[in-house]
Scaffold this motif. Sequence first.
Motif, PDB file in Angstrom:
ATOM      1  N   ARG A  20       0.818  -1.211   0.000  1.00 33.80           N
ATOM      2  CA  ARG A  20       0.000   0.000   0.000  1.00 33.80           C
ATOM      3  C   ARG A  20       0.846   1.253   0.000  1.00 33.80           C
ATOM      4  NH1 ARG A  20      -5.309  -1.219   1.572  1.00 33.80           N
ATOM      5  NH2 ARG A  20      -5.676   0.918   2.202  1.00 33.80           N
ATOM      6  N   ASN A  21       2.153   1.151   0.215  1.00 30.67           N
ATOM      7  CA  ASN A  21       2.979   2.348   0.346  1.00 30.67           C
ATOM      8  C   ASN A  21       3.873   2.626  -0.852  1.00 30.67           C
ATOM      9  OD1 ASN A  21       2.077   2.897   2.991  1.00 30.67           O
ATOM     10  ND2 ASN A  21       3.371   1.223   3.729  1.00 30.67           N
ATOM     11  N   MET A  22       4.298   1.591  -1.560  1.00 26.71           N
ATOM     12  CA  MET A  22       5.247   1.786  -2.648  1.00 26.71           C
ATOM     13  C   MET A  22       4.632   1.374  -3.964  1.00 26.71           C
ATOM     14  SD  MET A  22       7.899   3.104  -1.349  1.00 26.71           S
ATOM     15  CE  MET A  22       9.155   2.860  -2.608  1.00 26.71           C
ATOM     16  N   PHE A  23       4.405   2.340  -4.861  1.00 32.71           N
ATOM     17  CA  PHE A  23       3.754   2.045  -6.132  1.00 32.71           C
ATOM     18  C   PHE A  23       4.543   1.045  -6.941  1.00 32.71           C
ATOM     19  CE2 PHE A  23       3.581   2.966 -10.674  1.00 32.71           C
ATOM     20  CZ  PHE A  23       2.253   2.677 -10.911  1.00 32.71           C
ATOM     21  N   HIS A  24       5.881   1.191  -6.976  1.00 26.59           N
ATOM     22  CA  HIS A  24       6.651   0.350  -7.881  1.00 26.59           C
ATOM     23  C   HIS A  24       6.831  -1.063  -7.369  1.00 26.59           C
ATOM     24  CE1 HIS A  24       9.663   2.179  -5.162  1.00 26.59           C
ATOM     25  NE2 HIS A  24      10.300   1.039  -5.293  1.00 26.59           N
ATOM     26  N   THR A  25       6.345  -1.381  -6.165  1.00 24.90           N
ATOM     27  CA  THR A  25       6.441  -2.755  -5.678  1.00 24.90           C
ATOM     28  C   THR A  25       5.105  -3.470  -5.709  1.00 24.90           C
ATOM     29  OG1 THR A  25       6.140  -2.017  -3.401  1.00 24.90           O
ATOM     30  CG2 THR A  25       8.394  -2.246  -4.182  1.00 24.90           C
ATOM     31  N   ILE A  26       4.094  -2.827  -6.299  1.00 23.53           N
ATOM     32  CA  ILE A  26       2.789  -3.489  -6.403  1.00 23.53           C
ATOM     33  C   ILE A  26       2.903  -4.693  -7.305  1.00 23.53           C
ATOM     34  CG2 ILE A  26       0.456  -3.260  -7.330  1.00 23.53           C
ATOM     35  CD1 ILE A  26       0.608  -0.325  -6.492  1.00 23.53           C
ATOM     36  N   ILE A  27       2.409  -5.832  -6.831  1.00 22.50           N
ATOM     37  CA  ILE A  27       2.372  -7.041  -7.651  1.00 22.50           C
ATOM     38  C   ILE A  27       0.921  -7.300  -8.014  1.00 22.50           C
ATOM     39  CG2 ILE A  27       2.917  -9.493  -7.765  1.00 22.50           C
ATOM     40  CD1 ILE A  27       4.906  -9.016  -5.511  1.00 22.50           C
ATOM     41  N   GLN A 179      -3.310   9.997 -13.252  1.00 20.47           N
ATOM     42  CA  GLN A 179      -4.131  11.025 -12.617  1.00 20.47           C
ATOM     43  C   GLN A 179      -5.152  10.397 -11.676  1.00 20.47           C
ATOM     44  OE1 GLN A 179      -5.616  12.907 -16.181  1.00 20.47           O
ATOM     45  NE2 GLN A 179      -4.159  14.598 -16.054  1.00 20.47           N
ATOM     46  N   GLN A 180      -5.748   9.276 -12.103  1.00 20.61           N
ATOM     47  CA  GLN A 180      -6.715   8.579 -11.269  1.00 20.61           C
ATOM     48  C   GLN A 180      -6.073   8.060  -9.983  1.00 20.61           C
ATOM     49  OE1 GLN A 180     -10.307   7.286 -11.953  1.00 20.61           O
ATOM     50  NE2 GLN A 180     -10.136   9.346 -12.781  1.00 20.61           N
ATOM     51  N   LEU A 181      -4.901   7.469 -10.112  1.00 25.60           N
ATOM     52  CA  LEU A 181      -4.209   6.960  -8.923  1.00 25.60           C
ATOM     53  C   LEU A 181      -3.881   8.088  -7.955  1.00 25.60           C
ATOM     54  CD1 LEU A 181      -1.769   4.297 -10.432  1.00 25.60           C
ATOM     55  CD2 LEU A 181      -3.562   3.876  -8.751  1.00 25.60           C
ATOM     56  N   ILE A 182      -3.423   9.219  -8.483  1.00 27.39           N
ATOM     57  CA  ILE A 182      -3.045  10.339  -7.627  1.00 27.39           C
ATOM     58  C   ILE A 182      -4.267  10.942  -6.946  1.00 27.39           C
ATOM     59  CG2 ILE A 182      -2.142  12.698  -7.656  1.00 27.39           C
ATOM     60  CD1 ILE A 182      -0.219  11.770  -9.890  1.00 27.39           C
ATOM     61  N   ASN A 188      -2.423   4.925  -1.124  1.00 21.77           N
ATOM     62  CA  ASN A 188      -2.037   3.551  -1.455  1.00 21.77           C
ATOM     63  C   ASN A 188      -0.774   3.464  -2.299  1.00 21.77           C
ATOM     64  OD1 ASN A 188      -5.159   3.789  -1.296  1.00 21.77           O
ATOM     65  ND2 ASN A 188      -4.777   1.642  -0.867  1.00 21.77           N
ATOM     66  N   VAL A 189      -0.221   4.586  -2.689  1.00 22.48           N
ATOM     67  CA  VAL A 189       0.903   4.585  -3.619  1.00 22.48           C
ATOM     68  C   VAL A 189       1.977   5.546  -3.140  1.00 22.48           C
ATOM     69  CG1 VAL A 189      -0.544   3.996  -5.618  1.00 22.48           C
ATOM     70  CG2 VAL A 189      -0.172   6.400  -5.010  1.00 22.48           C
ATOM     71  N   ASN A 190       3.131   5.464  -3.779  1.00 24.81           N
ATOM     72  CA  ASN A 190       4.175   6.463  -3.550  1.00 24.81           C
ATOM     73  C   ASN A 190       3.919   7.613  -4.506  1.00 24.81           C
ATOM     74  OD1 ASN A 190       6.640   7.991  -3.745  1.00 24.81           O
ATOM     75  ND2 ASN A 190       7.620   6.317  -2.628  1.00 24.81           N
ATOM     76  N   ILE A 191       3.338   8.666  -3.985  1.00 25.50           N
ATOM     77  CA  ILE A 191       2.914   9.767  -4.852  1.00 25.50           C
ATOM     78  C   ILE A 191       4.099  10.488  -5.468  1.00 25.50           C
ATOM     79  CG2 ILE A 191       2.820  11.595  -3.112  1.00 25.50           C
ATOM     80  CD1 ILE A 191       0.032  12.310  -4.362  1.00 25.50           C
ATOM     81  N   THR A 192       5.251  10.439  -4.821  1.00 19.56           N
ATOM     82  CA  THR A 192       6.450  11.062  -5.384  1.00 19.56           C
ATOM     83  C   THR A 192       6.802  10.414  -6.715  1.00 19.56           C
ATOM     84  OG1 THR A 192       7.260  11.450  -3.143  1.00 19.56           O
ATOM     85  CG2 THR A 192       8.852  11.676  -4.923  1.00 19.56           C
ATOM     86  N   GLU A 193       6.809   9.098  -6.730  1.00 16.76           N
ATOM     87  CA  GLU A 193       7.105   8.387  -7.968  1.00 16.76           C
ATOM     88  C   GLU A 193       6.043   8.654  -9.022  1.00 16.76           C
ATOM     89  OE1 GLU A 193       7.706   3.844  -9.717  1.00 16.76           O
ATOM     90  OE2 GLU A 193       7.795   4.214  -7.556  1.00 16.76           O
ATOM     91  N   LEU A 194       4.790   8.709  -8.613  1.00 21.29           N
ATOM     92  CA  LEU A 194       3.719   8.922  -9.581  1.00 21.29           C
ATOM     93  C   LEU A 194       3.825  10.284 -10.250  1.00 21.29           C
ATOM     94  CD1 LEU A 194       2.502   6.281  -8.599  1.00 21.29           C
ATOM     95  CD2 LEU A 194       0.273   7.392  -8.612  1.00 21.29           C
ATOM     96  N   TYR A 195       4.186  11.325  -9.496  1.00 20.27           N
ATOM     97  CA  TYR A 195       4.361  12.640 -10.110  1.00 20.27           C
ATOM     98  C   TYR A 195       5.446  12.596 -11.182  1.00 20.27           C
ATOM     99  CZ  TYR A 195       1.334  15.230  -6.876  1.00 20.27           C
ATOM    100  OH  TYR A 195       0.248  15.717  -6.196  1.00 20.27           O
ATOM    101  N   ASP A 223      10.819  13.270  -0.213  1.00 19.61           N
ATOM    102  CA  ASP A 223      11.724  12.165  -0.525  1.00 19.61           C
ATOM    103  C   ASP A 223      12.205  12.184  -1.975  1.00 19.61           C
ATOM    104  OD1 ASP A 223       9.187  11.643  -1.486  1.00 19.61           O
ATOM    105  OD2 ASP A 223       9.334   9.474  -1.199  1.00 19.61           O
ATOM    106  N   ALA A 224      12.006  13.286  -2.676  1.00 23.97           N
ATOM    107  CA  ALA A 224      12.353  13.342  -4.106  1.00 23.97           C
ATOM    108  C   ALA A 224      13.836  13.104  -4.352  1.00 23.97           C
ATOM    109  CB  ALA A 224      11.925  14.676  -4.697  1.00 23.97           C
ATOM    110  N   ALA A 225      14.686  13.642  -3.500  1.00 23.07           N
ATOM    111  CA  ALA A 225      16.137  13.532  -3.723  1.00 23.07           C
ATOM    112  C   ALA A 225      16.659  12.133  -3.439  1.00 23.07           C
ATOM    113  CB  ALA A 225      16.874  14.548  -2.856  1.00 23.07           C
TER     114      ALA A 225
END
Length: 373
Positions: A20-27, A179-182, A188-195, A223-225
């Motif tokens: 629920r926290n990291m978008f790129h680890t969703i399986i 846009q829908q996910l954000i 439920n996602v890492n919004i930094t990565e989604l942006y 956490d962008a950097a």
Amino acid sequence: MPIIHYNAALANNKAACYNRNMFHTIIPVTALCVASMIYTACSPAVLYTNTDSDTTFTETQRQLRLILQDTGLSAESRYTAVNQIAENLLASEQYEQLILFLTDYVEQHPDDQYNAYWLLMVAHVYLQTDGEPLAEYYFDRILTQYPDLLLKDASIHFLCLTNLIRISTDPQNRIHYFQQLISRFSENVNITELYFRLAQEYEKEGEWDSAMKSYELFLEQSDAAEIQIAGSPDAYNYARMLIDFNNSPKDWTFESLEALETAVKTAITRYDYQDLDRYKSKVNFFAMSWKQDATDTNSQEHFSMSSFMRGNRIRYSAELDESSNPNEAYLRTWGWSNYISVWYLYFRKVNFPADPEIHGRWEWAGIYFGEKL
């Protein structure tokens, strides 16, 4: 939001899950996992597989279909019957029959509150059988035509969006899904990565105003950097460079490589450090050895050329280095110091489609110390 009730007896398969926290680890949940996460309001039912006798399987399915013909059937009983037929077909790997049954059922019962779930099963079967275009169609159809459902505390719309991001190749569609996910599932996602990923999709489409806004939102995140984004190992510096360049006057650029080369050579000949300082790029100008990386902190240098021109005899090659190409050029110069005499001045063509007046011009972007390796 309707909830598909959890049946613990059928949920032992833990092969698929989501973070629920990291978008790129969703399986994404697979078709088999969907089957193992069945939610019913009744007691556990027995699945018939292809190891059972054909007669028993056929009779069971026939009896379940007869139950569905009862016009007075309650919503819970109807759900249980449809679900059991689907489970039996899935367990026996009769995928074509499963797809036909569920799609036909949805067509015949447009008001069934669980239609999103039935089509989710269809979409995952297509994923399992290498039918990604059809899976994409059904995931998108669920989003646009059906209200959301909860599946083991997970939104079905959320599951559809994460799968669509994974399989869709159309930038405009991907923009909509991000846009829908954000907007709907930021928790439920890492919004930094989604942006950042949204900005990339805008960039692909040439929607530069939207891309810049998304990159700015990315850079504003705490956490962008530090974030590591698959496929974009230098995401922060890339976004920072674009935004800084976009916000700069860009008045150091030249119309052509020839014009830039002539200006720099003239300034060196005249020992005019002020002109040289003016010609240097004001965004991400680097000064480093050939072994360093331009992203190294100590490679970003801000110094005046006067410190190295006074008292030294500076010279330059008549021609640009032979390794130069249509997008990059190197000018060998020497005499700058006793410590490192040779400097290669690095010129490059500006790649910035966001501003057509600047895109394709040339800039003095950095300095390499020492002879080429």
